[in-house]
Each structure stands twice: as C-alpha cells, then as structure tokens.
Design a protein around this motif. Structure first.
Motif, short mmCIF file in Angstrom:
data_model
loop_
_atom_site.label_atom_id
_atom_site.label_comp_id
_atom_site.label_asym_id
_atom_site.label_seq_id
_atom_site.Cartn_x
_atom_site.Cartn_y
_atom_site.Cartn_z
N LYS A 6 -29.26 42.61 -94.02
CA LYS A 6 -29.88 42.59 -92.90
C LYS A 6 -28.82 42.90 -91.63
CE LYS A 6 -34.31 40.35 -92.63
NZ LYS A 6 -35.01 39.15 -92.00
N ARG A 7 -29.42 43.89 -90.99
CA ARG A 7 -28.38 44.23 -90.10
C ARG A 7 -28.90 43.25 -88.53
NH1 ARG A 7 -25.16 49.50 -89.54
NH2 ARG A 7 -23.95 48.54 -91.14
N GLY A 8 -29.85 42.89 -88.49
CA GLY A 8 -30.23 42.15 -87.36
C GLY A 8 -29.62 40.81 -87.34
N HIS A 9 -29.76 39.92 -86.21
CA HIS A 9 -28.97 38.84 -86.00
C HIS A 9 -30.05 37.67 -86.14
CE1 HIS A 9 -25.06 40.49 -85.20
NE2 HIS A 9 -25.58 41.29 -84.39
N SER A 10 -29.82 36.61 -86.55
CA SER A 10 -30.75 35.62 -86.42
C SER A 10 -30.86 34.93 -85.08
CB SER A 10 -30.45 34.37 -87.60
OG SER A 10 -29.34 33.85 -87.29
N THR A 11 -32.07 34.14 -84.85
CA THR A 11 -32.14 33.55 -83.60
C THR A 11 -31.23 32.63 -83.17
OG1 THR A 11 -34.66 33.90 -84.05
CG2 THR A 11 -33.87 32.42 -82.17
N ALA A 12 -30.79 31.88 -84.41
CA ALA A 12 -29.69 30.79 -84.18
C ALA A 12 -28.38 31.32 -83.64
CB ALA A 12 -29.66 30.08 -85.53
N SER A 13 -28.12 32.38 -84.42
CA SER A 13 -26.78 33.22 -83.64
C SER A 13 -26.97 33.76 -82.39
CB SER A 13 -26.56 34.27 -84.81
OG SER A 13 -27.46 35.45 -84.75
N ARG A 14 -27.95 34.07 -82.21
CA ARG A 14 -28.05 34.60 -80.80
C ARG A 14 -28.01 33.64 -79.76
NH1 ARG A 14 -33.28 38.91 -81.31
NH2 ARG A 14 -32.12 40.39 -82.52
N VAL A 15 -28.83 32.57 -79.93
CA VAL A 15 -28.60 31.37 -79.01
C VAL A 15 -27.07 30.87 -78.96
CG1 VAL A 15 -29.27 28.85 -78.74
CG2 VAL A 15 -30.86 30.73 -79.49
N THR A 16 -26.35 30.79 -80.05
CA THR A 16 -25.06 30.45 -80.08
C THR A 16 -24.31 31.45 -79.15
OG1 THR A 16 -25.24 29.37 -82.33
CG2 THR A 16 -22.96 29.82 -81.54
N ALA A 17 -24.42 32.67 -79.23
CA ALA A 17 -23.62 33.60 -78.63
C ALA A 17 -23.95 33.55 -77.11
CB ALA A 17 -23.93 35.06 -79.16
N THR A 18 -25.23 33.32 -76.89
CA THR A 18 -25.38 33.18 -75.61
C THR A 18 -24.99 32.01 -74.73
OG1 THR A 18 -27.58 34.55 -75.74
CG2 THR A 18 -27.56 33.13 -73.81
N GLY A 19 -25.08 31.05 -75.51
CA GLY A 19 -24.37 29.59 -75.01
C GLY A 19 -22.98 29.69 -74.78
N LEU A 20 -22.23 30.33 -75.70
CA LEU A 20 -20.61 30.71 -75.52
C LEU A 20 -20.33 31.59 -74.46
CD1 LEU A 20 -19.69 30.98 -79.08
CD2 LEU A 20 -19.05 28.88 -77.75
N SER A 21 -21.24 32.69 -74.18
CA SER A 21 -20.82 33.42 -73.25
C SER A 21 -21.26 32.71 -71.78
CB SER A 21 -21.57 34.72 -73.14
OG SER A 21 -23.05 34.29 -73.06
N VAL A 22 -22.16 32.05 -71.71
CA VAL A 22 -22.49 31.15 -70.33
C VAL A 22 -21.39 30.27 -70.05
CG1 VAL A 22 -24.08 29.55 -69.34
CG2 VAL A 22 -25.08 31.62 -70.49
N ALA A 23 -20.77 29.39 -71.11
CA ALA A 23 -20.01 28.37 -70.88
C ALA A 23 -18.63 29.24 -70.59
CB ALA A 23 -19.63 27.80 -72.21
N ALA A 24 -18.40 30.33 -71.03
CA ALA A 24 -17.04 31.07 -70.56
C ALA A 24 -17.21 31.47 -69.02
CB ALA A 24 -17.00 32.25 -71.47
N CYS A 25 -18.34 31.99 -68.60
CA CYS A 25 -18.68 32.34 -67.34
C CYS A 25 -18.54 31.27 -66.47
CB CYS A 25 -19.82 33.17 -67.09
SG CYS A 25 -19.88 34.73 -67.97
N VAL A 26 -19.24 29.99 -66.81
CA VAL A 26 -19.04 28.85 -65.99
C VAL A 26 -17.53 28.48 -65.85
CG1 VAL A 26 -19.65 26.47 -65.96
CG2 VAL A 26 -21.34 28.20 -66.21
N GLY A 27 -16.73 28.34 -67.06
CA GLY A 27 -15.52 27.80 -67.05
C GLY A 27 -14.69 28.82 -66.12
N LEU A 28 -14.81 30.27 -65.97
CA LEU A 28 -14.14 31.08 -65.41
C LEU A 28 -14.18 30.93 -63.85
CD1 LEU A 28 -12.03 33.66 -65.23
CD2 LEU A 28 -13.99 34.97 -65.66
N VAL A 29 -15.62 30.81 -63.38
CA VAL A 29 -16.02 30.52 -62.12
C VAL A 29 -15.30 29.16 -61.60
CG1 VAL A 29 -17.82 30.00 -60.37
CG2 VAL A 29 -18.04 31.93 -62.06
N GLY A 30 -15.38 28.27 -62.33
CA GLY A 30 -14.84 26.72 -61.89
C GLY A 30 -13.15 27.01 -61.80
N LEU A 31 -12.67 27.70 -62.76
CA LEU A 31 -11.13 27.94 -62.63
C LEU A 31 -10.81 28.51 -61.32
CD1 LEU A 31 -8.30 27.54 -63.87
CD2 LEU A 31 -8.55 29.87 -65.11
N VAL A 32 -11.59 29.68 -61.05
CA VAL A 32 -11.34 30.30 -59.89
C VAL A 32 -11.44 29.49 -58.41
CG1 VAL A 32 -12.17 32.28 -58.20
CG2 VAL A 32 -11.61 32.59 -60.80
#
Length: 141
Positions: A6-32
């Motif tokens: 299946k080429r589609g991504h599962s819901t769990a993988s989408r939630v994990t990717a979104t959480g990691l990207s949000v954490a990276a953005c928050v970390g970058l803003v905090g560092l600046v």
C-alpha cells in the motif's frame, strides 16, 4: 502470489510525523529566542551617570564646558590687549605726525554745544592762497 504494498501512510505514522515536525519547529523557535536573550544581555549599555541639569548634562559635561569658556575668555582678553597696543601705537604716530591738528580736533569735538540742537554742518573749504609774485626792488638814485 504476489503481494502489493500500500502506498498510503497509516494514521499512526501521520500523527508521529506531525508531532516530530511540530517539536522541531518549537525547538527552533526556542533556540532563536534563547540566543536573542543572551545577545541583548551581553550588549546592555553601561548605566548612564545621573544627570545634573534639567537639559540632561552631567557635572563632567558642565565642567568641560566651563573650561572651554574660560579658555575662550582668555584668548579674547589677549586679543583685546593686542588691539589696545596697536591703537596706542597708531595714536602715537598720528600725534607725532600732526600734533596741532589732532589737539585742535580733540578740543572741538569734546566741547558740547549748549542750548542749540546738534546739527552736522560741513566745514567750508578754504580757497587756496595765490602765490605772491616777487617784487623787484630798484634803488633810485
């Protein structure tokens, strides 16, 4: 049998990717933000000395200005003394060159007119004197 992926991504993988990207953005803003706070803390100017006058001048500023004024006053008094010396020298030269005329002008100019309104009158030019012809003297016998 062939299996197809299946080429589609599962819901769990989408939630994990979104959480990691949000954490990276928050970390970058905090560092600046952390780096900006440190830069401002290091670049804080030294506290300004307390102002003495209503215009914001300190005592050191006022003392420097007073010193500059004293120097300027000294220069001006020296210049005035030089001018007085030159004026005395010029008056002496004038008095030596024309003693009677200068004395007469001083007397005429210093005598105030009483009772009459002061008006300026031009002195009448004097006619030049004609040279006298030499007379021939003859002796009669």
């Amino acid at each position: 049998m062939t299996t197809t992926k299946k080429r589609g991504h599962s819901t769990a993988s989408r939630v994990t990717a979104t959480g990691l990207s949000v954490a990276a953005c928050v970390g970058l803003v905090g560092l600046v933000g952390f780096r900006e706070a440190n830069a401002q803390a290091q670049a804080e100017p030294a506290p300004q000395p307390e102002a003495v006058s209503s215009d914001g001048y300190t005592q050191a500023d006022l003392d420097a200005y007073a010193t500059a004024l004293a120097d300027q006053a000294n220069q001006l008094s020296n210049y005035r003394a030089q001018l007085d010396q030159v004026a005395q020298q010029l008056n002496l030269r004038i008095n030596l060159a024309q003693p009677e005329q200068v004395a007469a002008q001083a007397v005429v100019n210093s005598a105030p007119k009483q009772g009459a309104a002061t008006t300026k009158t031009r002195p009448k030019p004097q006619k030049p004197q004609k040279p006298q012809k030499p007379r021939a003297t003859t002796q009669s016998s």
